[in-house]
Design a protein around this motif. Sequence first.
Motif, mmCIF file in Angstrom:
data_model
loop_
_atom_site.group_PDB
_atom_site.id
_atom_site.type_symbol
_atom_site.label_atom_id
_atom_site.label_comp_id
_atom_site.label_asym_id
_atom_site.label_seq_id
_atom_site.Cartn_x
_atom_site.Cartn_y
_atom_site.Cartn_z
ATOM 1 N N MET A 144 0.807 -1.001 0.008
ATOM 2 C CA MET A 144 0.260 0.037 -0.097
ATOM 3 C C MET A 144 0.648 1.379 -0.061
ATOM 4 S SD MET A 144 -3.168 0.775 2.485
ATOM 5 C CE MET A 144 -4.234 -0.360 2.070
ATOM 6 N N ARG A 145 0.467 2.246 -0.626
ATOM 7 C CA ARG A 145 1.232 3.465 -0.767
ATOM 8 C C ARG A 145 0.920 4.418 0.335
ATOM 9 N NH1 ARG A 145 -0.957 7.311 -5.909
ATOM 10 N NH2 ARG A 145 -2.327 8.062 -4.279
ATOM 11 N N GLU A 146 1.922 5.328 0.693
ATOM 12 C CA GLU A 146 1.935 6.005 1.963
ATOM 13 C C GLU A 146 1.170 7.449 1.187
ATOM 14 O OE1 GLU A 146 4.985 8.260 4.530
ATOM 15 O OE2 GLU A 146 5.459 6.147 4.035
ATOM 16 N N GLN A 147 0.062 7.827 2.170
ATOM 17 C CA GLN A 147 -0.621 9.001 1.907
ATOM 18 C C GLN A 147 -0.344 10.383 2.556
ATOM 19 O OE1 GLN A 147 -4.798 8.701 1.688
ATOM 20 N NE2 GLN A 147 -4.630 7.104 -0.069
ATOM 21 N N LYS A 148 -0.026 11.243 1.873
ATOM 22 C CA LYS A 148 0.327 12.828 2.702
ATOM 23 C C LYS A 148 -0.704 13.411 2.894
ATOM 24 C CE LYS A 148 5.090 12.332 1.470
ATOM 25 N NZ LYS A 148 6.077 13.002 0.583
ATOM 26 N N GLY A 149 -0.736 14.383 3.945
ATOM 27 C CA GLY A 149 -1.782 15.421 4.179
ATOM 28 C C GLY A 149 -2.395 15.336 5.552
ATOM 29 N N ILE A 150 -3.257 16.061 6.192
ATOM 30 C CA ILE A 150 -3.933 16.170 7.379
ATOM 31 C C ILE A 150 -5.150 15.295 7.163
ATOM 32 C CG2 ILE A 150 -3.084 18.210 7.913
ATOM 33 C CD1 ILE A 150 -5.507 19.525 7.486
ATOM 34 N N THR A 151 -5.341 14.633 8.283
ATOM 35 C CA THR A 151 -6.642 13.843 8.369
ATOM 36 C C THR A 151 -8.018 14.767 8.844
ATOM 37 O OG1 THR A 151 -6.302 13.189 10.672
ATOM 38 C CG2 THR A 151 -5.435 11.715 9.163
ATOM 39 N N LEU A 152 -9.018 14.248 8.589
ATOM 40 C CA LEU A 152 -10.314 14.943 9.131
ATOM 41 C C LEU A 152 -10.305 15.298 10.714
ATOM 42 C CD1 LEU A 152 -12.877 16.129 8.372
ATOM 43 C CD2 LEU A 152 -14.012 13.737 8.563
ATOM 44 N N ILE A 153 -9.774 14.347 11.397
ATOM 45 C CA ILE A 153 -9.840 14.423 12.912
ATOM 46 C C ILE A 153 -8.706 15.639 13.450
ATOM 47 C CG2 ILE A 153 -9.118 13.288 15.162
ATOM 48 C CD1 ILE A 153 -10.065 10.609 13.734
ATOM 49 N N ALA A 154 -7.683 15.840 12.555
ATOM 50 C CA ALA A 154 -6.667 16.832 12.944
ATOM 51 C C ALA A 154 -7.297 18.050 12.648
ATOM 52 C CB ALA A 154 -5.324 16.503 12.190
ATOM 53 N N LEU A 155 -8.088 18.059 11.518
ATOM 54 C CA LEU A 155 -8.864 19.227 11.046
ATOM 55 C C LEU A 155 -9.777 19.801 11.975
ATOM 56 C CD1 LEU A 155 -9.061 21.595 9.014
ATOM 57 C CD2 LEU A 155 -10.595 20.067 7.560
ATOM 58 N N VAL A 156 -10.684 18.797 12.529
ATOM 59 C CA VAL A 156 -11.585 19.155 13.750
ATOM 60 C C VAL A 156 -10.993 19.693 14.941
ATOM 61 C CG1 VAL A 156 -13.436 18.149 14.870
ATOM 62 C CG2 VAL A 156 -13.228 17.699 12.546
ATOM 63 N N ILE A 157 -10.007 18.941 15.282
ATOM 64 C CA ILE A 157 -9.369 19.358 16.384
ATOM 65 C C ILE A 157 -8.744 20.914 16.383
ATOM 66 C CG2 ILE A 157 -7.307 18.936 17.759
ATOM 67 C CD1 ILE A 157 -7.896 15.954 17.583
ATOM 68 N N THR A 158 -8.121 21.092 15.227
ATOM 69 C CA THR A 158 -7.809 22.642 15.080
ATOM 70 C C THR A 158 -8.837 23.372 15.098
ATOM 71 O OG1 THR A 158 -5.832 21.565 13.723
ATOM 72 C CG2 THR A 158 -6.336 23.853 13.451
ATOM 73 N N ILE A 159 -9.968 23.114 14.525
ATOM 74 C CA ILE A 159 -11.114 24.440 14.599
ATOM 75 C C ILE A 159 -11.591 24.155 15.780
ATOM 76 C CG2 ILE A 159 -13.503 24.248 13.651
ATOM 77 C CD1 ILE A 159 -12.688 23.416 11.066
ATOM 78 N N ILE A 160 -11.547 23.275 16.725
ATOM 79 C CA ILE A 160 -12.059 23.308 18.009
ATOM 80 C C ILE A 160 -11.035 24.093 18.825
ATOM 81 C CG2 ILE A 160 -12.216 22.118 20.113
ATOM 82 C CD1 ILE A 160 -13.761 19.783 18.410
ATOM 83 N N VAL A 161 -9.883 24.040 18.919
ATOM 84 C CA VAL A 161 -8.742 24.795 19.600
ATOM 85 C C VAL A 161 -8.988 26.252 19.183
ATOM 86 C CG1 VAL A 161 -6.558 25.220 19.816
ATOM 87 C CG2 VAL A 161 -7.264 22.938 19.842
ATOM 88 N N LEU A 162 -9.234 26.622 17.859
ATOM 89 C CA LEU A 162 -9.395 28.033 17.469
ATOM 90 C C LEU A 162 -10.799 28.638 17.901
ATOM 91 C CD1 LEU A 162 -8.146 27.545 13.858
ATOM 92 C CD2 LEU A 162 -7.084 28.889 15.675
#
Length: 146
Positions: free
Chosen positions: A1-19
């Motif tokens: 399987m190939r490795e995918q780069k980028g942010i996950t949906l969970i990281a995005l939600v956590i960032t929005i909550i912190v903001l």
Amino acid sequence: MREQKGITLIALVITIIVLLILAGVSIAMLTGENGILTKATQSTKETAKGEAVEAVKLAVSTVKADILDSTKNTTDKTYSELTLDTIVKAIKKSYPNSAASVEGTNIKFTASNNKVVTVPVAISNTGSTAATATAKIDEASVRVAD
């Protein structure tokens, strides 16, 4: 399987909550009873009160010094008695860019921040000469118009 780069949906939600939490804290610090904006408004009023009281005290001292000045004869004196009108005259001389007027037993003074301050002044004379007159400023009753 190939490795995918980028942010996950969970990281995005956590960032929005912190903001959102940071935004809420910032808004609470700006507004409210102890907020920065409320304290700035209170400081502006206190500064205007202090300026007005000092202007009246300086004017009273100026008038009394002129009355007591023994080097001047009566016709050379700027002020012959301690009254609200002579206090206002002295304020206008010391603070030419500010407005001052008599309103009943009060002196209305426009401070440098354009706040109108009402200063209660009681003048009494226990003796028979202008030199014995005194002016009492009721600092607790000084009011700043909104």
